[in-house]
Design an enzyme around this catalytic site. Structure first.
Site, PDB file in Angstrom:
ATOM      1  CE  LYS A 192      19.526   0.682   4.409  1.00 37.94           C
ATOM      2  NZ  LYS A 192      20.574   0.889   5.582  1.00 37.94           N
TER       3      LYS A 192
ATOM      4  CB  SER B  21      22.634   3.543   5.121  1.00 41.10           C
ATOM      5  OG  SER B  21      22.576   2.674   5.554  1.00 41.10           O
TER       6      SER B  21
ATOM      7  CB  SER C 273      22.830   2.238   9.138  1.00 35.64           C
ATOM      8  OG  SER C 273      24.119   2.606   8.249  1.00 35.64           O
TER       9      SER C 273
END
Lengths: 60, 462
Positions: free
Chosen positions: B74, B149, B173
């Site tokens: 990420k 996210s 997330s």
């Protein structure tokens, strides 16, 4: 009741008109629910340690 | 080849090479470009790294189960020499001169870094509809969010673009995107995986963990990442457990808590049935299903929202004056956090303590809890409200209500794909006692071994 708009202005937060009502509604909800919840806490209850919410085990 | 363990086997029997695996992943990244899972792809670097790792294996140097495996991070994990944007205009040109602890450990274990995945701006939201780097789309339906996210990481793993992608989880997330994209997501205990070199959103709620296609893969990755790190003072001193489940694996005697209140109250009936179906399978495998009443999760979530708002506003204080560089949803949350008082923050932390004590007591009576991960499948992009059982609700609050509180408690949690509803994947969540990730992974692996939990075939996901 807290005047959230005044606090926002004092802290330099300027909301778009379209967002203002929603922002204030959220803050009112958070404030009012928290105040009810706090009344249930034992007086001596300490906060969770800010940087280690779990009790970390002893070093091996 | 779908899993890390399968790829690792194929590498060692010379059925494939790391370079071949990497090329396959890069082809899929290119083929599914419209999903927008990546912000940065480091193609040449990845191929070079793969060739070096192949040469090592040929020389007999084997770094272990992650040797030669292509992965993604990420885009909030710092990577030396590779820009790390955090999905924000603020960091659009930020090229770190250090690796995060996670990047460092995965590299040392022999992973091939393919690139950095797209995310919700600053990891502060559940849609991954990023105004600066483009929306991430759900692999199953391009009109749906992938969750957030860590939306790019989940989409990448679902489509086979990477064997594993790292995510972060501050209020769901990792687990929400895992559920919405049909993969497995592990949020370890707070302090289990070092946060060193990860751009912070919320100091006391941020957790780092993998998105993968099997529970044993999650275990292999956690085995690599878990452990103390002197550079992260919230890192636990507890030595890592043995996370990789045996084969066959047993859940005989396990006490599985199935909540009677809250978690099945406002959820699509199809999802409730699928999750309860997993409980029934575990009972067939020798576990004991124990009905439990959970504490006031609505209040726990509210406490989490206050802590999140205040800490995120504090983390972003250096950038408050650059208002035009934030997306509107993130700016609104930061503004809310700036207005809450110190008293309210401390009271929220006191409430947090109360809930931690209540959950510790609950988890004396059972070994883990089973709940849905989210009350519906992935919402449509742009959806502000969802209707559940004829009642409209704020999408963000509805989607996070089963996952947010776990971050407040710091407990480990695992999201498992448990079926399809309306053609979209849905997830079940296991949560357990602090540092008992091994138990959750064992339960997940037991369900995988009998076919009750399966990551839907990538080929379907078009």
């Amino acid at each position: 009741m807290t005047d959230w708009k005044a606090i926002a202005q004092a802290r330099g937060v300027v909301w778009e008109e379209s967002l203002e009502a929603r922002q204030i509604a959220t803050l009112i909800t958070l404030e009012s629910t928290l105040s009810v919840l706090v009344q249930t806490l034992p007086f001596e209850l300490e906060p969770a340690p800010v940087f280690s919410p779990l009790v970390l085990p002893e070093e091996p | 080849m779908k899993t890390i363990q399968q790829a690792a086997q194929a590498l060692r029997t010379r059925q494939t090479t790391s370079e071949q695996l990497t090329q396959d992943c890069l082809r899929l990244i290119e083929r599914h470009r419209e999903v927008n899972a990546f912000i940065t792809v480091v193609e040449e670097r990845a191929l070079e790294q793969a060739r070096q790792l192949d040469a090592e294996l040929q020389r007999g140097l084997d770094r272990g189960p992650l040797h030669g495996i292509p992965i993604a991070l990420k885009d909030m994990f710092e990577t030396k020499g590779i820009r790390t944007t955090c999905g924000s205009r603020l960091f659009a040109d930020y090229v770190p001169n250090r690796d995060s602890a996670v990047a460092e450990k995965l590299s040392a274990a022999g992973c091939v870094l393919l690139g950095k995945t797209n995310l919700h701006e600053l990891a502060y939201g559940i849609t991954s509809s990023n105004p600066h780097f483009g929306f991430v789309h759900n692999p199953w339906n391009r009109e749906r969010i992938p969750g957030g996210s860590s939306g790019g990481s989940a989409a990448a793993v679902a489509l086979g673009m990477a064997f594993m992608a790292m995510g972060s989880d501050t209020g769901g997330s990792i687990r929400l995107p895992a559920a919405f994209c049909g993969v497995i997501g592990l949020k370890p205990t707070y302090g289990r995986v070092s946060r060193y070199g990860v751009l912070p959103l919320d100091f006391t709620l941020d957790h780092m963990g993998p998105l993968v296609r099997s529970c044993r893969d999650a275990a292999v990755v956690l085995q690599c990442l878990a452990g103390p790190d002197s550079r992260d003072h919230t890192s636990s001193q507890l030595p890592p457990d043995n996370y990789v489940p045996s084969q066959p694996v047993s859940v005989a005697g396990l006490r599985l808590g199935l909540p009677e209140n809250y978690y099945f109250d406002r959820v699509l009936p199809e999802i409730a049935a699928l999750v309860k179906g997993l409980a029934a399978r575990l009972e067939e495998l020798g576990a004991r299903v124990v009905p439990v009443r959970v504490p006031d999760i609505e209040s726990l979530n509210l406490v989490g929202r206050i802590i999140l708002l205040v800490e995120a506003a504090a983390a972003m204080e250096p950038f408050w004056h650059r208002r035009e560089e934030f997306g509107s949803d993130v700016l609104a949350l930061i503004d809310q956090g700036r207005l809450l008082s110190g008293t309210q923050y401390v009271q929220a932390q006191r409430c947090r303590r109360m809930f931690q004590l209540e959950f510790a007591k609950l988890l004396e009576s059972v070994d883990c809890l089973l709940t849905p991960t989210a009350p519906t499948p992935a919402p449509r992009i742009g959806s502000v409200t969802v209707v559940i059982q004829d009642e409209p609700e704020d999408t963000r609050l509805a989607m996070t209500r089963f996952v947010r509180g776990v971050n407040v408690l710091g407990l480990p949690a695992l999201s498992l794909p448990c079926g399809l509803v309306d053609g979209l994947p849905v997830g079940a969540q296991l949560m357990g006692r602090p540092f008992e990730e091994a138990l959750l992974l064992r339960v997940g692996a037991a369900l995988e071994d009998v076919g009750a939990v399966t990551v839907p075939p990538v080929a379907q996901a078009v």
